[in-house]
Design an enzyme around this catalytic site. Structure first.
Site, PDB file in Angstrom:
ATOM      1  N   LYS A 193       0.822  -1.192   0.031  1.00 44.82           N
ATOM      2  CA  LYS A 193       0.024  -0.001   0.092  1.00 44.82           C
ATOM      3  C   LYS A 193       0.893   1.334  -0.002  1.00 44.82           C
ATOM      4  CE  LYS A 193      -4.160  -2.018   1.279  1.00 44.82           C
ATOM      5  NZ  LYS A 193      -5.288  -2.284   2.272  1.00 44.82           N
ATOM      6  N   ARG A 233      -3.723 -10.163   4.399  1.00 47.85           N
ATOM      7  CA  ARG A 233      -4.031 -10.237   3.076  1.00 47.85           C
ATOM      8  C   ARG A 233      -2.863  -9.638   2.390  1.00 47.85           C
ATOM      9  NH1 ARG A 233      -5.955  -6.516  -0.419  1.00 47.85           N
ATOM     10  NH2 ARG A 233      -7.530  -7.602  -2.026  1.00 47.85           N
TER      11      ARG A 233
END
Ligand code: HH2
Length: 251
Positions: A193, A233
């Site tokens: 991210k 994840r």
């Protein structure tokens, strides 16, 4: 949980697995590397992403869910009830719900449900995220959703990057224990991210590209598990599994 985005525009793997056959091969590769769940998504939720209509999302995900579900637990990453329902019929057994609104769909199918926190929606969520106390507000939201879901299997997820500044993301990671203490299993997604790109920027301030965020992703996944998260994840399954095994051995 290995990430499998069957999209043209996901922020880190967009376009790579848009072809269903390539997606299935990659899903099976992640299983071989140690993924327990493969999370299939047909709509990018990156900041600024355009929504996808139901038919297109179904066209992207259903063949992949169908092909992978005999081999591994499949979760469907969607905000749409119709897509979740069809994917559950095609063999998925977990609804990964960034809108935290699809509990009735999971309940009707006897499936599990991930409730994730997001402030706003993907188009605008990074414009000006604001909280008085991000950890307390995210925790209260997730507990309210989880406790009213009426489901046997409910996961909670702080939604790293979904309507959060760098400071909000770091506060949530630092205080993950407060989510773990709710008793619900916690899922955390930091993989590749943008905030990791900023944290690992060059000395000139140039953020790392998504594919150069692997070490930071593994480090934050390991941190999350060490704080008591039950699942992470990730795009990069092999290095994460290696770190998880090391962590297990060190305990
Ligand atoms: N992050 C993304 C998508 N789905 N689901 C959960 N439960 N938690 C997350 O943190 C999470 C999620 C965003 O990442 P990605 O799927 O790689 O990108 P995109 O939304 O661009 O497809």
């Amino acid at each position: 949980m290995g990430v499998l985005n069957v999209t043209p525009d996901s922020f880190s793997d967009g376009g790579r697995w848009a072809d269903p056959d390539a997606a299935v091969v990659h899903g099976l590769q992640m299983v071989a590397e140690g993924a327990d769940v493969v999370d299939v998504g047909g709509e990018s939720t990156r900041p600024g992403a355009d929504p996808v209509d139901v038919e297109e999302e179904l066209r992207r995900v259903l063949p992949v869910v169908h092909a992978l579900s005999p081999h591994v637990r499949v979760s469907i990453d969607t905000r749409k009830a119709e897509v979740a329902e069809a994917a559950l019929q095609a063999g998925a057994t977990l609804v990964n719900d960034v809108s935290a609104s699809l509990a009735p769909v999971a309940a009707a199918a006897g499936a599990g449900w991930v409730a994730m926190h997001m402030q706003g929606d993907p188009r605008s969520m990074q414009t000006a995220p604001a909280y008085d106390d991000v950890v307390a507000e995210v925790r209260a939201f997730l507990v309210e959703r989880a406790s009213s879901a009426g489901l046997d299997e409910v996961w909670i997820d702080p939604g790293i990057g979904f309507g959060k500044t760098l400071g909000h993301n770091l506060a949530l990671l630092a205080h993950l224990g407060e989510l773990v203490a709710t008793g619900y299993p916690v899922l955390v997604g930091t993989s590749r991210k943008a905030f990791l790109g900023r944290l690992t920027a060059t000395s000139e301030g140039v953020p790392a590209e998504a594919h150069d965020r692997v070490e930071a992703s593994v480090a934050t996944a390991t941190w999350a598990l060490a704080q008591g998260a039950a699942m992470v994840r990730v795009h990069d399954v092999a290095p994460t599994v290696a770190a998880v095994r090391l962590l297990g051995g060190a305990r």
